[in-house]
Design a protein around this motif. Sequence first.
Motif, PDB file in Angstrom:
ATOM      1  N   VAL A   1      46.325  -4.293  54.209  1.00 36.40           N
ATOM      2  CA  VAL A   1      45.009  -3.952  53.466  1.00 36.40           C
ATOM      3  C   VAL A   1      45.752  -3.312  52.024  1.00 36.40           C
ATOM      4  CG1 VAL A   1      44.033  -1.996  52.649  1.00 36.40           C
ATOM      5  CG2 VAL A   1      42.637  -3.827  54.161  1.00 36.40           C
ATOM      6  N   ALA A   2      47.010  -2.747  52.606  1.00 41.57           N
ATOM      7  CA  ALA A   2      48.052  -1.942  52.177  1.00 41.57           C
ATOM      8  C   ALA A   2      49.165  -2.587  51.452  1.00 41.57           C
ATOM      9  CB  ALA A   2      48.905  -1.231  53.208  1.00 41.57           C
ATOM     10  N   THR A   3      49.493  -3.936  51.674  1.00 42.24           N
ATOM     11  CA  THR A   3      49.557  -4.818  50.599  1.00 42.24           C
ATOM     12  C   THR A   3      49.150  -5.425  49.388  1.00 42.24           C
ATOM     13  OG1 THR A   3      51.051  -6.103  52.240  1.00 42.24           O
ATOM     14  CG2 THR A   3      50.974  -6.900  50.664  1.00 42.24           C
ATOM     15  N   THR A   4      48.046  -5.160  50.066  1.00 43.87           N
ATOM     16  CA  THR A   4      46.796  -5.038  48.100  1.00 43.87           C
ATOM     17  C   THR A   4      47.055  -4.398  47.968  1.00 43.87           C
ATOM     18  OG1 THR A   4      45.965  -7.406  49.378  1.00 43.87           O
ATOM     19  CG2 THR A   4      44.948  -6.255  47.596  1.00 43.87           C
ATOM     20  N   LEU A   5      47.017  -2.969  48.238  1.00 48.83           N
ATOM     21  CA  LEU A   5      46.367  -1.601  47.593  1.00 48.83           C
ATOM     22  C   LEU A   5      47.749  -1.874  46.966  1.00 48.83           C
ATOM     23  CD1 LEU A   5      44.373   0.142  49.821  1.00 48.83           C
ATOM     24  CD2 LEU A   5      43.352  -0.763  47.767  1.00 48.83           C
ATOM     25  N   VAL A   6      48.991  -1.818  47.257  1.00 49.60           N
ATOM     26  CA  VAL A   6      50.161  -1.584  46.720  1.00 49.60           C
ATOM     27  C   VAL A   6      50.591  -2.331  45.245  1.00 49.60           C
ATOM     28  CG1 VAL A   6      52.707  -1.587  46.387  1.00 49.60           C
ATOM     29  CG2 VAL A   6      50.911  -0.196  48.253  1.00 49.60           C
ATOM     30  N   HIS A   7      50.091  -3.501  45.362  1.00 46.75           N
ATOM     31  CA  HIS A   7      50.393  -4.836  44.298  1.00 46.75           C
ATOM     32  C   HIS A   7      49.530  -4.491  43.568  1.00 46.75           C
ATOM     33  CE1 HIS A   7      52.510  -7.711  47.017  1.00 46.75           C
ATOM     34  NE2 HIS A   7      53.340  -7.163  46.679  1.00 46.75           N
ATOM     35  N   ALA A   8      48.068  -3.719  44.169  1.00 46.30           N
ATOM     36  CA  ALA A   8      46.797  -3.562  43.108  1.00 46.30           C
ATOM     37  C   ALA A   8      47.068  -2.416  41.973  1.00 46.30           C
ATOM     38  CB  ALA A   8      45.239  -3.779  43.342  1.00 46.30           C
ATOM     39  N   ALA A   9      48.150  -1.309  42.840  1.00 42.71           N
ATOM     40  CA  ALA A   9      48.574  -0.244  41.751  1.00 42.71           C
ATOM     41  C   ALA A   9      49.491  -0.841  40.916  1.00 42.71           C
ATOM     42  CB  ALA A   9      48.954   0.529  43.078  1.00 42.71           C
ATOM     43  N   TRP A  10      50.675  -1.804  41.043  1.00 40.39           N
ATOM     44  CA  TRP A  10      51.308  -1.471  40.298  1.00 40.39           C
ATOM     45  C   TRP A  10      51.017  -2.714  39.057  1.00 40.39           C
ATOM     46  CZ3 TRP A  10      54.836  -6.407  42.379  1.00 40.39           C
ATOM     47  CH2 TRP A  10      56.120  -6.820  41.907  1.00 40.39           C
ATOM     48  N   LEU A  11      50.152  -3.771  39.340  1.00 40.13           N
ATOM     49  CA  LEU A  11      49.456  -4.091  38.210  1.00 40.13           C
ATOM     50  C   LEU A  11      48.189  -2.921  36.938  1.00 40.13           C
ATOM     51  CD1 LEU A  11      47.819  -6.675  36.190  1.00 40.13           C
ATOM     52  CD2 LEU A  11      46.326  -6.927  38.438  1.00 40.13           C
ATOM     53  N   GLU A  12      48.111  -2.232  38.013  1.00 41.69           N
ATOM     54  CA  GLU A  12      47.601  -0.964  37.112  1.00 41.69           C
ATOM     55  C   GLU A  12      48.382  -0.673  36.225  1.00 41.69           C
ATOM     56  OE1 GLU A  12      45.069   2.730  38.732  1.00 41.69           O
ATOM     57  OE2 GLU A  12      43.606   1.149  38.748  1.00 41.69           O
TER      58      GLU A  12
ATOM     59  N   ASP B   1      48.937 -15.486  51.418  1.00 36.57           N
ATOM     60  CA  ASP B   1      49.798 -15.865  53.374  1.00 36.57           C
ATOM     61  C   ASP B   1      48.456 -14.501  53.218  1.00 36.57           C
ATOM     62  OD1 ASP B   1      52.271 -16.809  52.302  1.00 36.57           O
ATOM     63  OD2 ASP B   1      53.239 -14.905  52.498  1.00 36.57           O
ATOM     64  N   ILE B   2      47.774 -13.556  52.520  1.00 35.76           N
ATOM     65  CA  ILE B   2      46.558 -12.671  53.275  1.00 35.76           C
ATOM     66  C   ILE B   2      45.576 -13.410  53.690  1.00 35.76           C
ATOM     67  CG2 ILE B   2      45.019 -11.242  52.460  1.00 35.76           C
ATOM     68  CD1 ILE B   2      48.202  -9.292  51.087  1.00 35.76           C
ATOM     69  N   LEU B   3      45.343 -14.549  52.366  1.00 36.98           N
ATOM     70  CA  LEU B   3      44.422 -15.026  52.517  1.00 36.98           C
ATOM     71  C   LEU B   3      44.225 -16.265  53.829  1.00 36.98           C
ATOM     72  CD1 LEU B   3      43.370 -15.744  49.345  1.00 36.98           C
ATOM     73  CD2 LEU B   3      42.352 -14.521  50.332  1.00 36.98           C
TER      74      LEU B   3
ATOM     75  N   VAL C   1      50.759   7.231  54.144  1.00 38.11           N
ATOM     76  CA  VAL C   1      51.371   6.031  54.209  1.00 38.11           C
ATOM     77  C   VAL C   1      50.803   4.934  53.994  1.00 38.11           C
ATOM     78  CG1 VAL C   1      49.732   5.294  56.644  1.00 38.11           C
ATOM     79  CG2 VAL C   1      50.304   7.821  56.258  1.00 38.11           C
ATOM     80  N   ILE C   2      49.846   4.804  53.297  1.00 37.21           N
ATOM     81  CA  ILE C   2      49.897   3.056  52.946  1.00 37.21           C
ATOM     82  C   ILE C   2      51.472   2.667  51.937  1.00 37.21           C
ATOM     83  CG2 ILE C   2      48.498   1.838  51.488  1.00 37.21           C
ATOM     84  CD1 ILE C   2      45.771   3.734  51.272  1.00 37.21           C
ATOM     85  N   LEU C   3      51.564   3.081  51.308  1.00 36.86           N
ATOM     86  CA  LEU C   3      53.007   2.943  50.599  1.00 36.86           C
ATOM     87  C   LEU C   3      53.942   2.571  52.370  1.00 36.86           C
ATOM     88  CD1 LEU C   3      54.887   2.603  48.451  1.00 36.86           C
ATOM     89  CD2 LEU C   3      55.185   4.947  48.381  1.00 36.86           C
ATOM     90  N   ASP C   4      53.919   3.709  53.248  1.00 39.47           N
ATOM     91  CA  ASP C   4      55.126   4.318  53.960  1.00 39.47           C
ATOM     92  C   ASP C   4      54.788   2.097  54.163  1.00 39.47           C
ATOM     93  OD1 ASP C   4      56.722   5.696  52.769  1.00 39.47           O
ATOM     94  OD2 ASP C   4      56.006   7.199  54.335  1.00 39.47           O
ATOM     95  N   VAL C   5      53.527   2.330  55.132  1.00 36.19           N
ATOM     96  CA  VAL C   5      53.293   1.128  55.625  1.00 36.19           C
ATOM     97  C   VAL C   5      53.925  -0.223  55.115  1.00 36.19           C
ATOM     98  CG1 VAL C   5      51.381  -0.812  56.630  1.00 36.19           C
ATOM     99  CG2 VAL C   5      51.875   1.480  56.962  1.00 36.19           C
ATOM    100  N   TYR C   6      53.396  -0.401  54.142  1.00 33.39           N
ATOM    101  CA  TYR C   6      53.917  -1.392  53.238  1.00 33.39           C
ATOM    102  C   TYR C   6      55.489  -1.308  52.681  1.00 33.39           C
ATOM    103  CZ  TYR C   6      55.145  -4.221  48.272  1.00 33.39           C
ATOM    104  OH  TYR C   6      56.101  -5.194  48.087  1.00 33.39           O
TER     105      TYR C   6
END
Length: 564
Positions: free
Chosen positions: A313-324, A359-361, A483-488
Amino acid sequence: MTNPATDLIALTPDWLDEELLARIARPITNGEDAKQALIDVLAHPSMRGDTLLCDLPRLLQLHAVCAIHDGALASMISIHYNLCMGTIKSLGDDSDYVREHYSRLNDGTAIGVYLATELGYGSNLFSLETEAHYHPERQRFMLNSPSAQSYKFMPNSTHSSLPKIAVVMARLMVKDQFVGILPFLVPLQADGAACPGIRITALGHKPGLHLDNAMTSFDNVELPYEALLQRGIIELDRDGSLRLTNTRSQRFLSSVERVQSGKLCMASCSLAVAMAGLQINYAYAQKRQSFSPAGPVNLLSYPTYRHPMAIDVATTLVHAAWLEQIVAGLGSDAIKPLPPEVLNEVAILKAVSTWGSQDILTRCRERCGAQGMFSANKIIGYLLTNNGAITAEGENMVIMLKAASYSLKKAAPASTQASTGKQRQRLLKHLDASIEALRSGIARTPNRHMQTEELLLLARLLGVRMPCLRYLANARNDALDEVILDVYLLNQLEHHAVALLRTQAASARQVRSWAKRKQALLLKYAPSILKRLANMDMKMLEVPISGDNYIEHYAARHLSEQAA
């Protein structure tokens, strides 16, 4: 970030009305269903191409919504709007010929197709063989496929109830001079039959992805002078006079510019299906029971289940924020070419996000056990959709190697300048050191273009640094976001630990300390990270294992079929 789930991969964006959503979410079980779904979507009043091409965020949201319901529909939407209509609007002259065909595409009475890849040419499109010879005495082009390897391969060009109009990439020949690879506007078929001189052969079924892929070839197809989409690339007069103001390579890049914006479209599709897959996985895990010494518990009770999902979830959120954040810097005009300074970042975004989502899917499918294998639960279909995104608009391996080569000439800014918190600064400093060591090592190698493993590693590390920079530059004042960024970041550094050790950017002791810190964060915050999934609107995305009671769903079906 403007939204914890990120706006560009919202499952039901605010502008999406009930009628359009119903058309997008209709069941698709074969190629004919997929074609009809596309026709129905194109016919909706809000789906006019001019409207979408003036609104890049909405265009990307449309890709995301279509992808979570059907990958073939998302692919056809991308081809119609971004590749076909986008190329015509960018490069077409104001002629009756162009206006007529564009108008039909715009109002949804024709389907747009894009023919670039050939049987013998994929990533090396600069060498493709399809030819368009200009005859000034007749003011006509003759379009031909000179060999078997020049057959256009993969486009969705088979017959449908609506005519198909294509942008065809071909070698422009003027007075036997090869001018470059340029786009031509070509009607492919009408009234259920191919136009004269055009042969179309279906390629067959791709499991789980009902796209009408085909081979298309040309035999002395006559095109008017206006069919050449040349605006801003060259100046070819009707009498055959030719003026060139740039290199052949520059002409090619201008001709295929929509492939660059297509990388944003593919990233949007990929991240949307990853987020949807995680949401389905999360809903299922709360209900699926397993054993424990204390009695039955749900799957999320186990850290070995909960923690990897939180990382995903953290990885997808960080990547989605990157796109955004990339899109936020581009403005709303979807036709405007991507600026040179973001082209490389967009390429890395597309590769990193689609690889990461795959990988996530895969893990989502495994975590759902046998249930994840059934198409009704969508995850297996998402895997196939994402596989297509990995290859589309530039194969990941190729675009990553190209991006790494470019980075040797122009270094990215240091990460620590944008960071807050001493621990995160130290982590990013290790990452920067490894990137710089790789850059300098490759640059000193005589045949550096052959150092493909090192170049790929460099691109992958850049694909960790870039989203961190974007995330930090646009983060809200939210402790969980930190926290999400640190986990990623900790997870990525652990994943690339061998590279960090080999480049002496970190020690084994430091790598071990990162693993401990990541584990501590997950023990405390994994449930909060997973709750970000609960905020997502799953309207019209319900599947058996995400419903209130999947056991009752299957039991009721079993009993009703027994009774029948």
